[in-house]
Design an enzyme around this catalytic site. Sequence first.
Site, mmCIF file in Angstrom:
data_model
loop_
_atom_site.group_PDB
_atom_site.id
_atom_site.type_symbol
_atom_site.label_atom_id
_atom_site.label_comp_id
_atom_site.label_asym_id
_atom_site.label_seq_id
_atom_site.Cartn_x
_atom_site.Cartn_y
_atom_site.Cartn_z
ATOM 1 N N ARG A 236 0.857 -1.187 0.000
ATOM 2 C CA ARG A 236 0.000 0.000 0.000
ATOM 3 C C ARG A 236 0.891 1.234 0.000
ATOM 4 O O ARG A 236 1.984 1.241 0.603
ATOM 5 C CB ARG A 236 -0.882 0.044 1.253
ATOM 6 C CG ARG A 236 -2.121 -0.807 1.163
ATOM 7 C CD ARG A 236 -3.150 -0.240 0.171
ATOM 8 N NE ARG A 236 -4.360 -1.028 0.116
ATOM 9 C CZ ARG A 236 -4.606 -1.988 -0.776
ATOM 10 N NH1 ARG A 236 -3.725 -2.298 -1.714
ATOM 11 N NH2 ARG A 236 -5.763 -2.637 -0.772
ATOM 12 N N HIS A 284 -1.077 0.976 -9.607
ATOM 13 C CA HIS A 284 -1.857 0.088 -8.722
ATOM 14 C C HIS A 284 -2.550 -1.023 -9.526
ATOM 15 O O HIS A 284 -3.776 -1.186 -9.499
ATOM 16 C CB HIS A 284 -2.895 0.885 -7.919
ATOM 17 C CG HIS A 284 -3.365 0.140 -6.702
ATOM 18 N ND1 HIS A 284 -3.645 0.741 -5.493
ATOM 19 C CD2 HIS A 284 -3.615 -1.187 -6.488
ATOM 20 C CE1 HIS A 284 -4.053 -0.170 -4.615
ATOM 21 N NE2 HIS A 284 -4.046 -1.356 -5.207
HETATM 22 P P1 NDP Z 1 -2.262 -11.381 4.402
HETATM 23 O O1 NDP Z 1 -3.183 -10.879 5.455
HETATM 24 O O2 NDP Z 1 -2.396 -12.806 3.968
HETATM 25 O O3 NDP Z 1 -0.747 -11.150 4.848
HETATM 26 C C1 NDP Z 1 -0.321 -9.991 5.483
HETATM 27 C C2 NDP Z 1 1.068 -10.228 5.985
HETATM 28 O O4 NDP Z 1 1.560 -9.024 6.608
HETATM 29 C C3 NDP Z 1 1.139 -11.320 7.086
HETATM 30 O O5 NDP Z 1 2.299 -12.086 6.928
HETATM 31 C C4 NDP Z 1 1.212 -10.497 8.367
HETATM 32 O O6 NDP Z 1 1.855 -11.163 9.455
HETATM 33 C C5 NDP Z 1 2.066 -9.339 7.895
HETATM 34 N N1 NDP Z 1 1.923 -8.199 8.802
HETATM 35 C C6 NDP Z 1 0.830 -7.493 9.133
HETATM 36 N N2 NDP Z 1 1.104 -6.555 10.042
HETATM 37 C C7 NDP Z 1 2.427 -6.674 10.325
HETATM 38 C C8 NDP Z 1 3.307 -6.024 11.206
HETATM 39 N N3 NDP Z 1 2.893 -5.028 12.016
HETATM 40 N N4 NDP Z 1 4.597 -6.424 11.247
HETATM 41 C C9 NDP Z 1 5.027 -7.435 10.454
HETATM 42 N N5 NDP Z 1 4.238 -8.107 9.588
HETATM 43 C C10 NDP Z 1 2.955 -7.732 9.526
HETATM 44 O O7 NDP Z 1 -2.457 -10.400 3.151
HETATM 45 P P2 NDP Z 1 -2.205 -10.682 1.606
HETATM 46 O O8 NDP Z 1 -0.902 -11.356 1.443
HETATM 47 O O9 NDP Z 1 -3.401 -11.320 1.006
HETATM 48 O O10 NDP Z 1 -2.159 -9.177 1.044
HETATM 49 C C11 NDP Z 1 -1.193 -8.271 1.504
HETATM 50 C C12 NDP Z 1 -1.482 -6.866 1.042
HETATM 51 O O11 NDP Z 1 -1.223 -6.736 -0.343
HETATM 52 C C13 NDP Z 1 -2.932 -6.393 1.155
HETATM 53 O O12 NDP Z 1 -3.257 -6.023 2.481
HETATM 54 C C14 NDP Z 1 -2.963 -5.216 0.215
HETATM 55 O O13 NDP Z 1 -2.599 -4.042 0.902
HETATM 56 C C15 NDP Z 1 -1.878 -5.556 -0.809
HETATM 57 N N6 NDP Z 1 -2.437 -5.810 -2.150
HETATM 58 C C16 NDP Z 1 -2.025 -4.993 -3.168
HETATM 59 C C17 NDP Z 1 -2.494 -5.203 -4.445
HETATM 60 C C18 NDP Z 1 -2.006 -4.373 -5.573
HETATM 61 O O14 NDP Z 1 -2.523 -4.499 -6.674
HETATM 62 N N7 NDP Z 1 -0.999 -3.542 -5.385
HETATM 63 C C19 NDP Z 1 -3.440 -6.285 -4.747
HETATM 64 C C20 NDP Z 1 -3.790 -7.081 -3.604
HETATM 65 C C21 NDP Z 1 -3.298 -6.837 -2.350
HETATM 66 P P3 NDP Z 1 1.246 -12.541 10.051
HETATM 67 O O15 NDP Z 1 1.612 -13.601 9.025
HETATM 68 O O16 NDP Z 1 1.964 -12.708 11.321
HETATM 69 O O17 NDP Z 1 -0.228 -12.336 10.163
HETATM 70 C C1 OXD Z 2 -6.426 -5.194 -3.256
HETATM 71 C C2 OXD Z 2 -5.910 -4.246 -4.256
HETATM 72 O O1 OXD Z 2 -6.310 -4.932 -2.056
HETATM 73 O O2 OXD Z 2 -6.215 -4.435 -5.459
HETATM 74 O O3 OXD Z 2 -6.958 -6.251 -3.652
HETATM 75 O O4 OXD Z 2 -5.201 -3.316 -3.912
#
Ligand code: NDP
Ligand code: OXD
Length: 321
Positions: A236, A284
């Site tokens: 993000r 994005h």
């Molecule tokens: P998940 O919820 O599966 O994974 C999130 C990861 O972040 C987990 O490993 C979590 O740790 C870690 N995390 C969260 N908070 C912290 C912290 N404070 N310190 C360290 N690690 C942390 O999400 P996804 O993998 O499905 O998606 C990740 C992100 O990708 C989405 O939230 C979105 O913002 C972004 N995204 C962007 C897109 C784009 O087109 N650019 C498309 C889709 C998503 P833990 O394993 O311990 O829970």
């Molecule tokens: C999502 C994105 O969060 O597209 O899926 O950013």
Amino acid sequence: MTTVLLSLADWNPSRWLASLREVLPEEKVIALEPDGRFSGEADELEATEYLVAWKPRPELFARLPRLKAILSVGAGVDHLLNLPQLPQLPIARIVDPDLTARMVEYVTWQVLHHQRLGPSYQTLQRASRWRQLPQPAARELTVGIMGLGVLGIASADILIRLGFRLTGWSRRAKEVAGVVTYHGDGQLTAFLRETDILVCLLPDTPKTRGILGHRVFSELRREGPLGGPVLINAGRGKLQNEAELVAALKDGTLRAASLDVFQEEPLPASSPLWNMENVVITPHVASISDPATLPRLIARQVKRMEAGEPLQFVVDRAAGY
Ligand code: NDP
Ligand code: OXD
């Protein structure tokens, strides 16, 4: 009859509406216009039990007294959790093989672009110069994935098969085959110190916002074969401090960056990032929510809840993702 309401800001709802109606033939599926207007009757809106949403307006919730659950059409849920009038209802996010595969493509594309010295060859091409540069092998580079969740683990899996050394950082301790894992604030420095290419796939939460700044950039490995560390951010935009990012890209703290997300989107024309030779910008699109595939998952969620089963992929509101 169950009513499902679609509220998509920025996107044209027509394909989503058609696909949702196809997979939910017994439910009433209605939609708001992209500007938030509803052209049907007020009682149709009041009957809504499921909200399928991307960036809904906060005032919408006051018009949905029978709402049971909110289904995000994105994997990220900051567009919901940041809303001031969000009701205390279950929120589910998207976990879908199509969305995951698209993110894996983006991460692999950008990691290979930097490993194969894409930015340097683009500069040479613009100067019509034929020059072969020393090429690091994948095995000489450590890719560190910040956010070892659904998208991070799937990306790591492919990069390992290409020969890269993989590390990952998450909130809680976890074991992932082939990945050296770190967790929590206490292990962040150790994780960064060995990272040549930092891939950020973190969610935007109060804990992660602004994390991609000078402190993190300056702790990355400087002695690697790329001549300096690289940042790839597809998590993000609010995670990155853009003033510190621009400074790091100018003074060599970062060698290069691939950025798919920005503090302000669309990225303003005045941003210095647009014209930096060591920056790859995409708008994005690292992954997308495809109306051809995701409505099936949404329909499954509605059917589960109507059958008294728990929703899948429910957001932990306290953790913020
Ligand atoms: P998940 O919820 O599966 O994974 C999130 C990861 O972040 C987990 O490993 C979590 O740790 C870690 N995390 C969260 N908070 C912290 C912290 N404070 N310190 C360290 N690690 C942390 O999400 P996804 O993998 O499905 O998606 C990740 C992100 O990708 C989405 O939230 C979105 O913002 C972004 N995204 C962007 C897109 C784009 O087109 N650019 C498309 C889709 C998503 P833990 O394993 O311990 O829970
Ligand atoms: C999502 C994105 O969060 O597209 O899926 O950013």
